[in-house]
Design a protein around this motif. Structure first.
Motif, PDB file in Angstrom:
ATOM      1  N   ARG A   1      32.288  24.876  33.401  1.00  0.00           N
ATOM      2  CA  ARG A   1      32.488  25.419  34.740  1.00  0.00           C
ATOM      3  C   ARG A   1      33.602  24.655  35.444  1.00  0.00           C
ATOM      4  NH1 ARG A   1      28.370  25.258  39.781  1.00  0.00           N
ATOM      5  NH2 ARG A   1      29.536  26.702  41.043  1.00  0.00           N
ATOM      6  N   VAL A   2      34.417  25.367  36.212  1.00  0.00           N
ATOM      7  CA  VAL A   2      35.495  24.776  37.002  1.00  0.00           C
ATOM      8  C   VAL A   2      35.311  25.179  38.455  1.00  0.00           C
ATOM      9  CG1 VAL A   2      37.957  25.089  37.541  1.00  0.00           C
ATOM     10  CG2 VAL A   2      37.251  24.546  35.207  1.00  0.00           C
TER      11      VAL A   2
ATOM     12  N   ALA B   1      42.133  30.741  37.760  1.00  0.00           N
ATOM     13  CA  ALA B   1      41.042  31.671  37.461  1.00  0.00           C
ATOM     14  C   ALA B   1      41.316  32.428  36.167  1.00  0.00           C
ATOM     15  CB  ALA B   1      40.854  32.653  38.616  1.00  0.00           C
ATOM     16  N   ARG B   2      42.550  32.817  35.961  1.00  0.00           N
ATOM     17  CA  ARG B   2      42.930  33.551  34.737  1.00  0.00           C
ATOM     18  C   ARG B   2      42.787  32.653  33.512  1.00  0.00           C
ATOM     19  NH1 ARG B   2      43.192  36.510  31.117  1.00  0.00           N
ATOM     20  NH2 ARG B   2      44.893  37.846  30.478  1.00  0.00           N
TER      21      ARG B   2
ATOM     22  N   GLU C   1      40.255  33.338  30.366  1.00  0.00           N
ATOM     23  CA  GLU C   1      40.738  33.354  28.976  1.00  0.00           C
ATOM     24  C   GLU C   1      39.965  32.365  28.106  1.00  0.00           C
ATOM     25  OE1 GLU C   1      43.137  34.717  25.867  1.00  0.00           O
ATOM     26  OE2 GLU C   1      42.884  35.528  27.880  1.00  0.00           O
ATOM     27  N   ALA C   2      39.572  31.227  28.681  1.00  0.00           N
ATOM     28  CA  ALA C   2      38.853  30.187  27.936  1.00  0.00           C
ATOM     29  C   ALA C   2      37.338  30.369  27.964  1.00  0.00           C
ATOM     30  CB  ALA C   2      39.221  28.817  28.503  1.00  0.00           C
ATOM     31  N   GLY C   3      36.845  31.376  28.691  1.00  0.00           N
ATOM     32  CA  GLY C   3      35.405  31.595  28.782  1.00  0.00           C
ATOM     33  C   GLY C   3      34.698  30.561  29.643  1.00  0.00           C
ATOM     34  N   VAL C   4      35.390  30.053  30.651  1.00  0.00           N
ATOM     35  CA  VAL C   4      34.864  29.016  31.545  1.00  0.00           C
ATOM     36  C   VAL C   4      34.568  29.649  32.899  1.00  0.00           C
ATOM     37  CG1 VAL C   4      35.424  26.854  32.728  1.00  0.00           C
ATOM     38  CG2 VAL C   4      36.157  27.206  30.360  1.00  0.00           C
ATOM     39  N   ARG C   5      33.382  29.397  33.451  1.00  0.00           N
ATOM     40  CA  ARG C   5      33.046  29.913  34.785  1.00  0.00           C
ATOM     41  C   ARG C   5      33.980  29.298  35.817  1.00  0.00           C
ATOM     42  NH1 ARG C   5      27.972  29.066  37.047  1.00  0.00           N
ATOM     43  NH2 ARG C   5      28.462  30.833  38.340  1.00  0.00           N
TER      44      ARG C   5
END
Length: 194
Positions: free
Chosen positions: A45-46, A139-140, A144-148
């Motif tokens: 998550r970020v 966000a993009r 792309e990395a599958g990170v929330r």
């Protein structure tokens, strides 16, 4: 959870227990930096923090904390670019997600909007309430990395002719407000370099 910002001053007030990194200022640097940080750190998550300008008519006040609900890639004319992804809706399905801040639509533009008429036209054409130069590409990269992805920002200025001067006066306080609004239930146990 990894807390990201464009540059170090936006993380200065962040509680020392949060893992953090910077991605760079502007579309290109932030896109490259976000991809690199996501590849190296592999977060689940970020949360992007920093400052935004509020568009005229948004009803947002300097110092207010806002939470991204949607992020748009927009041109100063208000045009959305059809050939590439242009809209990212932030996933709010997790009940432990960020609760702080007014939900807003964020515009990411190539450069800071410094013309009052352009600011009014852009807000009217797209329905955006705030401007942040890096939000869309971060966000993009997360998508792309599958990170929330989530974002909390402090309002530092009104978008338009006086925006840069207002940002200089308010960016430290606005960034501190965004950092202070992070939900402490999500606090990690280690600290990372900036």
């Amino acid at each position: 959870m990894l807390v990201l910002a464009a540059f170090p001053p936006e993380l200065a007030a962040l509680d020392a227990t949060f893992e953090r990194a910077t991605v760079g200022v502007g579309l290109v640097e932030a896109a490259l930096g976000a991809a690199r940080v996501l590849r190296e750190r592999k977060p689940d998550r970020v949360v992007l923090v920093g400052t935004v300008g509020a568009y005229p008519g948004s009803g947002l006040a300097i110092g207010e904390v806002v939470r991204a609900e949607t992020v748009l890639l927009a041109a100063p004319s208000g045009a959305l670019i059809e050939a590439i992804p242009q809209r990212i809706d932030v996933d709010r399905s997790d009940p432990n997600d960020l609760a702080s801040g007014t939900g807003v639509v964020v515009a990411t533009t190539l450069v800071v909007t410094t013309d009052d008429a352009v600011a009014v036209a852009l807000a009217a054409a797209t329905g955006v309430q705030v401007e942040h130069l890096e939000a869309f590409v971060v966000a993009r990269a997360c998508a792309e990395a599958g990170v929330r992805f989530a974002a909390l920002f402090g309002v530092a200025n009104t978008v338009g002719a006086r925006g840069r001067d207002e940002w200089r006066e308010n960016h430290e306080r606005a960034a501190a407000a965004a950092c202070g609004a992070l939900d402490l239930r999500n606090r990690p146990t280690m600290r990372s370099r900036v």
